[in-house]
Design a protein around this motif. Structure first.
Motif, PDB file in Angstrom:
ATOM      1  N   GLU A   1       8.269  20.372   2.698  1.00 46.19           N
ATOM      2  CA  GLU A   1       9.563  21.031   2.890  1.00 46.19           C
ATOM      3  C   GLU A   1       9.785  21.359   4.363  1.00 46.19           C
ATOM      4  O   GLU A   1      10.883  21.130   4.905  1.00 46.19           O
ATOM      5  CB  GLU A   1       9.650  22.303   2.046  1.00 46.19           C
ATOM      6  CG  GLU A   1      10.984  23.035   2.229  1.00 46.19           C
ATOM      7  CD  GLU A   1      11.207  24.145   1.212  1.00 46.19           C
ATOM      8  OE1 GLU A   1      11.718  25.205   1.613  1.00 46.19           O
ATOM      9  OE2 GLU A   1      10.875  23.932   0.023  1.00 46.19           O
TER      10      GLU A   1
ATOM     11  N   LEU B   1      10.623  18.207   6.270  1.00 50.06           N
ATOM     12  CA  LEU B   1      12.011  17.776   6.111  1.00 50.06           C
ATOM     13  C   LEU B   1      12.947  18.588   7.007  1.00 50.06           C
ATOM     14  O   LEU B   1      13.944  18.061   7.511  1.00 50.06           O
ATOM     15  CB  LEU B   1      12.432  17.899   4.646  1.00 50.06           C
ATOM     16  CG  LEU B   1      11.828  16.859   3.702  1.00 50.06           C
ATOM     17  CD1 LEU B   1      12.077  17.241   2.250  1.00 50.06           C
ATOM     18  CD2 LEU B   1      12.423  15.475   3.980  1.00 50.06           C
TER      19      LEU B   1
ATOM     20  N   THR C   1       8.000  22.919  -6.039  1.00 50.23           N
ATOM     21  CA  THR C   1       9.452  22.998  -5.869  1.00 50.23           C
ATOM     22  C   THR C   1       9.764  23.071  -4.387  1.00 50.23           C
ATOM     23  O   THR C   1       9.231  23.925  -3.679  1.00 50.23           O
ATOM     24  CB  THR C   1      10.016  24.238  -6.574  1.00 50.23           C
ATOM     25  OG1 THR C   1       9.680  24.171  -7.958  1.00 50.23           O
ATOM     26  CG2 THR C   1      11.520  24.315  -6.398  1.00 50.23           C
ATOM     27  N   ILE C   2      10.609  22.148  -3.906  1.00 46.33           N
ATOM     28  CA  ILE C   2      10.998  22.180  -2.492  1.00 46.33           C
ATOM     29  C   ILE C   2      12.495  21.878  -2.368  1.00 46.33           C
ATOM     30  O   ILE C   2      13.109  21.311  -3.272  1.00 46.33           O
ATOM     31  CB  ILE C   2      10.202  21.177  -1.639  1.00 46.33           C
ATOM     32  CG1 ILE C   2      10.528  19.736  -2.009  1.00 46.33           C
ATOM     33  CG2 ILE C   2       8.713  21.421  -1.737  1.00 46.33           C
ATOM     34  CD1 ILE C   2       9.913  18.719  -1.061  1.00 46.33           C
ATOM     35  N   ASP C   3      13.059  22.251  -1.228  1.00 50.76           N
ATOM     36  CA  ASP C   3      14.455  21.966  -0.918  1.00 50.76           C
ATOM     37  C   ASP C   3      14.548  20.534  -0.399  1.00 50.76           C
ATOM     38  O   ASP C   3      14.034  20.212   0.679  1.00 50.76           O
ATOM     39  CB  ASP C   3      14.945  22.942   0.140  1.00 50.76           C
ATOM     40  CG  ASP C   3      16.388  22.666   0.574  1.00 50.76           C
ATOM     41  OD1 ASP C   3      17.035  21.792  -0.032  1.00 50.76           O
ATOM     42  OD2 ASP C   3      16.846  23.329   1.527  1.00 50.76           O
ATOM     43  N   MET C   4      15.202  19.659  -1.148  1.00 52.95           N
ATOM     44  CA  MET C   4      15.303  18.248  -0.798  1.00 52.95           C
ATOM     45  C   MET C   4      16.589  17.911  -0.048  1.00 52.95           C
ATOM     46  O   MET C   4      16.836  16.751   0.271  1.00 52.95           O
ATOM     47  CB  MET C   4      15.224  17.385  -2.068  1.00 52.95           C
ATOM     48  CG  MET C   4      13.953  17.580  -2.868  1.00 52.95           C
ATOM     49  SD  MET C   4      12.483  16.956  -2.046  1.00 52.95           S
ATOM     50  CE  MET C   4      12.606  15.222  -2.433  1.00 52.95           C
TER      51      MET C   4
ATOM     52  N   ILE D   1      16.888  15.353   2.933  1.00 51.57           N
ATOM     53  CA  ILE D   1      16.776  13.912   2.687  1.00 51.57           C
ATOM     54  C   ILE D   1      18.148  13.258   2.773  1.00 51.57           C
ATOM     55  O   ILE D   1      18.315  12.169   3.340  1.00 51.57           O
ATOM     56  CB  ILE D   1      16.126  13.638   1.310  1.00 51.57           C
ATOM     57  CG1 ILE D   1      14.659  14.049   1.330  1.00 51.57           C
ATOM     58  CG2 ILE D   1      16.254  12.165   0.931  1.00 51.57           C
ATOM     59  CD1 ILE D   1      13.952  13.823   0.022  1.00 51.57           C
TER      60      ILE D   1
END
Length: 344
Positions: A244, A247, A268-271, A274
């Motif tokens: 995360e 990114l 759980t990560i903030d995508m 991307i």
């Protein structure tokens, strides 16, 4: 024969009554001199992760880890040609077995390679992780003056830095990120330009201060086109997973993130980045066969110093202490000296 036996998370022991294996057709039997404790072995030791892929069962039911080792050929299986008993070799197995006095290895260029003169068994036991680093650097296709971040500077991340430096790649800043100061100090010693201890505050702000920032319609980023995630996801560690943060850091366009570190379960990560930044995210699992040979040649030529990464050595009798030591913050790489004569 003597062999390690992984019992349960936090419990590993040495057994002296394991059955010596016999090589199948197309295999050799290796008398192991030295075997490394890998990061994936630690994932298993902490919470049983990857157990089915990291431990080989003996007829007694002992589960023997160890997939990166060096030794001498002790016996040839049926149909094996071009190899001789007594040759010094590096072996890599897909399902453990190396933390013992003897282990069988298939004869193919991914799993068996000759050791050159001038490389010790202890050094050679780090060949596989060095080859992993070479593959990651190859995949990243680093261009001149590009800034680089390496998350996790255990033996894999340190190998990435060594691979960059040994090949003369004209990178910009090379920033090592970890939570253990001993590893960060070692990263500076072998070629990192800067280090960030993730325990000390905001990683994005620290890296941006070193590498500068980019801003545009895609958002705000650090000027870091290449990121190696050699840390993965360690469940008990606080804060967002390194991916995360990677990114958030990676350049606004044209960035590459190479993922190698293991994952202890789902995360759980903030995508969102991307979509915003369109980075290329590549997994890296292993190496090309020629990178095993290249890793050994770099050691032979003195282009990389693997001895400096080996912080502790233990005999097989002290396998439990060896694993506990590898979990400590002052440990970089722990190697088992199986026959306590692995210098030659």
């Amino acid at each position: 024969m003597k062999a390690a036996n992984y019992v349960d998370p936090g419990k590993i022991e040495m057994r002296a009554d394991a059955t010596r294996p016999t090589p199948a057709p197309g295999e050799v039997l290796v008398a192991v001199e030295a075997c490394g404790i890998c990061g994936s072995d630690l994932h298993m030791y902490r919470n049983d992760s990857y157990r089915d892929r990291l431990a080989r069962k003996t007829p007694e039911g002992y589960e023997v880890p160890g997939h990166e080792f060096a030794g001498r050929i002790a016996e040839l299986g049926e149909g094996v040609s071009g190899w001789t008993v007594g040759e010094k070799v590096v072996g890599v197995t897909g399902f453990g077995g190396g933390m013992s006095e003897y282990v069988t290895v298939p004869v193919n260029p991914y799993q068996l390679v000759r050791m050159p003169d001038g490389v010790s068994f202890i050094e050679a036991a780090t060949t596989e992780p060095m080859a992993d680093g070479l593959q990651m650097v190859r995949k990243a296709a680093i261009r001149e003056a590009e800034n680089i971040v390496v998350f996790g500077v255990g033996i894999i991340g340190l190998g990435v830095i060594q691979a960059i430096r040994a090949q003369g790649i004209p990178a910009g800043r090379i920033v090592a990120i970890d939570v253990q100061q001993a590893r960060l100090d070692k990263a500076l010693e072998i070629g990192a330009t800067d280090v960030v201890n993730a325990r000390d505050g905001d990683v994005f702000a620290a890296v941006a201060a070193i590498c500068g920032t980019e801003e545009g319609y895609r958002g705000i980023s650090a000027n870091v086109p290449v990121i190696f995630d050699c840390a993965g996801y360690i469940a008990h560690m606080a804060g967002p997973p390194p991916l995360e943060t990677a990114l958030r850091l990676v350049s606004l366009q044209g960035g590459r993130i190479i993922c190698f570190g293991g994952f202890e379960g789902a995360m759980t990560i903030d995508m969102g980045p991307i979509i915003q930044k369109e980075p290329v995210i590549m997994g890296s699992n292993g190496y090309a066969p020629e990178e095993l040979v290249q890793a050994l040649e770099l050691m032979r030529a003195g282009a990389v110093d693997r001895q400096t990464l080996i912080s502790h050595r233990f005999p097989l009798d002290d396998i439990s202490e060896a694993f506990e030591t590898q979990c400590r913050p002052d440990a970089v790489k722990v190697v088992l000296d199986i026959r306590e004569g692995a210098a030659a």
